[in-house]
Each structure stands twice: as C-alpha cells, then as structure tokens.
Design an enzyme around this catalytic site. Sequence first.
Site, short mmCIF file in Angstrom:
data_model
loop_
_atom_site.label_atom_id
_atom_site.label_comp_id
_atom_site.label_asym_id
_atom_site.label_seq_id
_atom_site.Cartn_x
_atom_site.Cartn_y
_atom_site.Cartn_z
N ARG A 1 0.95 -1.11 0.07
CA ARG A 1 0.00 -0.13 0.00
C ARG A 1 0.49 1.55 -0.17
NH1 ARG A 1 -4.11 1.97 4.91
NH2 ARG A 1 -2.92 3.05 6.08
N HIS B 1 -15.13 -2.53 1.11
CA HIS B 1 -13.86 -3.87 1.51
C HIS B 1 -14.40 -4.28 2.57
CE1 HIS B 1 -11.09 -1.16 -0.99
NE2 HIS B 1 -11.79 -2.19 -1.78
N GLU C 1 -10.71 -7.47 4.43
CA GLU C 1 -9.64 -8.23 3.96
C GLU C 1 -8.28 -8.92 4.10
OE1 GLU C 1 -8.18 -5.28 0.74
OE2 GLU C 1 -6.97 -6.32 -0.30
N HIS D 1 -13.93 -8.85 -0.91
CA HIS D 1 -12.96 -9.41 -0.66
C HIS D 1 -13.59 -10.31 0.15
CE1 HIS D 1 -9.89 -7.10 -2.62
NE2 HIS D 1 -9.92 -6.27 -1.58
N ASP E 1 -9.62 -5.89 -9.16
CA ASP E 1 -8.84 -5.10 -7.56
C ASP E 1 -7.53 -4.50 -8.55
OD1 ASP E 1 -8.32 -4.07 -5.88
OD2 ASP E 1 -8.86 -6.21 -5.20
ZN LIG Z 1 -9.83 -2.76 -3.20
#
Ligand SMILES: [Zn+2]
Length: 467
Positions: free
Chosen positions: A97, A246, A249, A283, A334
């Site tokens: 990320r 989301h 996840e 997810h 995604d």
């Molecule tokens: Zn995403």
Amino acid sequence: VTIVHSQETTDKENAAMTALWFTQALLPDGWAANVRVEIEADRLLTVTPGAARQTGDECHHVALPGLCNVHSHAFQRVMAGLAEIPGRAGDTFWTWREIMYRFAQRLDPDQLGAVAAMAYVEMLESGFTRVGEFHYLHHERNGHAYANPAELGLRIADAARRAGIGLTLLPVLYMASDFGGAPPRDDQRRFINTVDSYARLHEGLRSALAPMGMKVGVAPHSLRAVTPDGLSAAVALAGPAPIHIHIAEQIGEVESSIAWSGQRPVEWLLDRQPVDQRWCLVHATHVTSQENAAIAATGAVIGLCPLTEANLGDGIFPAAEFVAAGGRFGIGSDSNVLIDAASELMMLEYSQRLATRRRNVLSGPAPGSTGRALFDAARVGGNQALAISGDGLRAGAAADIISLRNDHPTLTARAGDALLDGWIFGGGKAMVDCVWANGKVCVVEGRHQARTAVAARYREVLRDLLA
Ligand SMILES: [Zn+2]
C-alpha cells in the site's frame, strides 16, 4: 416525399443493425447451435437458435454473454509488476500500500484518464464488458478539491466511454486512517471527503453520468476509513443503487475491528446496516463460518478478486462453504496487476483446491463442468453487484457478447461447457476473439480497436512516472 422519408428511415435502421451468426452460443436456457443474433443500437433485437446463416451476416465461433468486473481501481494498473521486490522487514499488503500511495499521489487528471483507458481496453480484450470502478482518487495532489470536485470521476467516465466498456462508478467515501475516525494520514489527502462534500460529489457524478447511460452507486471505503455516521450517510445516498465496501481483507483489519468494537468487521456491519441485495462486500477474505452463512442469507454479493488477493497475500476466502450456503459472488480485477476474466475464475478455483487438497471444488451440487459453474455464478453475482437486470443472450438484453476463437488448438473438437473449461483453465484471454459492449464491437481478433492509440499514451505516462 413521405415515401422517400420512410425509405431513408429504413436505410438508417438497416445501417444501425448488425447481424451476427455463431456456430454455438450460451443462451439463458443453455447451449444452442447455429445462433443468429441481431443487434440494434445497444440492444439485442433477436436471438434465434437453429438459424440459417444469411447473406451479410458476420460469422463467428462461440458466443458467451459478457461478464461484469465488480471491483477495479483502474489507476493501480500503472504499478503492475512494480511491487514484486520484498522490503527489508518482509512484505505484506501494508508495504504494498505504501508503494501504491506513491503512485496515487502523483497522477494528474490526464494521466489518470490514460491509465484508466488502458485498463478498460485490457478488460474488454479479456471478456469483461462492464466494470464497477471503486474510485477513491478525488482531489488535487495537494489535497484540495478540483474546481469541479468530480473532475477525476469524470476522467474515469471518459476513459470508459472511449474504451466502450459499461461503467458503474462507485465514488468512495474515505474519511479516516483507522477505526474510530482516526485522522487521515497526509498521503491519503487526495481521497478525503466529509459527509457533505461526498454528497455533493455523488450528486455531481450522478447528474453528469446519467445522460451517458452510466450508473453511479456508493462506496464507503471500509470500516476503517469511514465513521459509523459516515457509513449511514453514504448508505442513505444510495437509494436502489449498489453499495460496495471493502471488508475483512486483512487479518490486521479484523484485529483492529475487534479492538475498536469487540466485533469482527462482518459481524459489526451486519448488526448495524440493512445489508441486502444492493450490497457488494469486497474480499470478505477473513470470515468465520457463521459470518459466511449470515452474508449468504442477506442476498448480498461477495466481490472476490482472486488474482489480486493472491498477489497481495491476503488469504483464501472459504468459497465452497459460502456457495454451499447459497451465497453469491462476483469477480473483480481490483489492483489490475493482471487483467484476465478467465484467469480470475481459474485462480478462484485453484485457491480452493490448494486449501482443500481436492479438485473441482466449485463445480456445484450437481456433477458438471466447473468452468460453467464458475462462469454462471460470476455472471449472476456480477450483474447483481453492478445493478444490471435482464441480461444474457436474449432479445431485449444489452448487447454484451464475448466470442471465442475457432482456431485455438485447445478448443479443437469441443462443444458446450467443455469450451468454458478450455477457456478458463487452458487459455484465458488468448482465446478471446471479438467483444461487443453496449452493441458496439470493441475487440476484433483479440485486439481492442483503440489499443494502438491508448497504449501509446499509456507508455508516455509510465515513462514520466518512472523517470
Ligand atoms: Zn479494492
């Protein structure tokens, strides 16, 4: 004058109509041979099995209905293959990320449009005819709103229009860096809205996209990125439109949720929001059996992104258990690290095989083709998640069609479901021949009509970003 006028009208209608003829086609009630399809504007006018080929018909091999890609972050296409070197202290979703944020901070509106167009061209080439774009990059690089706050959402819509892919835009509400409304980080500044600025953004996009036939839903980013009040406000804006979030996840996300509320994310959500068929839980990787059954009972779709989830090391969603409970899923590309509809379905099945040490895990209760079961489930769930009704290869439906090549060695001497198994497990996008979306032919012989121009601009953007 009247006669000439009516003749002109007929000529125009003829010019606007395309007639296709397929040796085999997957229709709503199953496989059929010698299927003639007439397309008028963006719709299927007629679908006739057992038809003779007529003069002027375009002849193709296998026709499948188009697939929805329920979850995309188009801009992340720029970092495909650029996050495959481990950091010193090991590598996780969270270190990935950091790299993703560095790209997110740099793209200008033109660059975003160029990258999104490339992603959408590749989606069409692989058989996705509609995309749910989970769009969270909203502001200028300094974090201020653009003169038109919807600027970047409009760039996404323009990229979809240029590529010809159907769009369900899911503008994201992002408020916080963690559960409980923790202040956003500086590198999240391009994502951040208040409930009020989000409502204005949503309305701006809705009014701009409706005339283009594009849909707009809502997307509270995750339970870590919105407050409970923010979540309720976003849900209230949705009306009948899709609500995507989301959820679960990462293990770390589940642990933070428990530390904050005493509940796991799915438990917390189902206790407090009217989760129903409008919802797509993206997810949902880390769910208990109870959560899995509870999601299935709501009628919501789980948005699975098997290639990205594998790339990020997220974990394995217990899909067999969910499907056995009657749960619905769609598939999404995604992070767009690799864009291939068939390979997403293959990875979903393979992850289950690796986890259970069995084969054909998602083939469904009746013994049959796993490819067919995966394709049907992803179509039903995908259409629901992007609010598409009345689809499929039948009169009146949107003209979204994938055709497979007739000269691929793997597909030799196959018919019916064996073609789907061949495509999903033995070939992927290399087997896609032509793709029509909203009645327009976008892909011919595996290549998008605009690929050359779109790829040239994409290369310029990538060179600038990597310089
Ligand atoms: Zn995403």
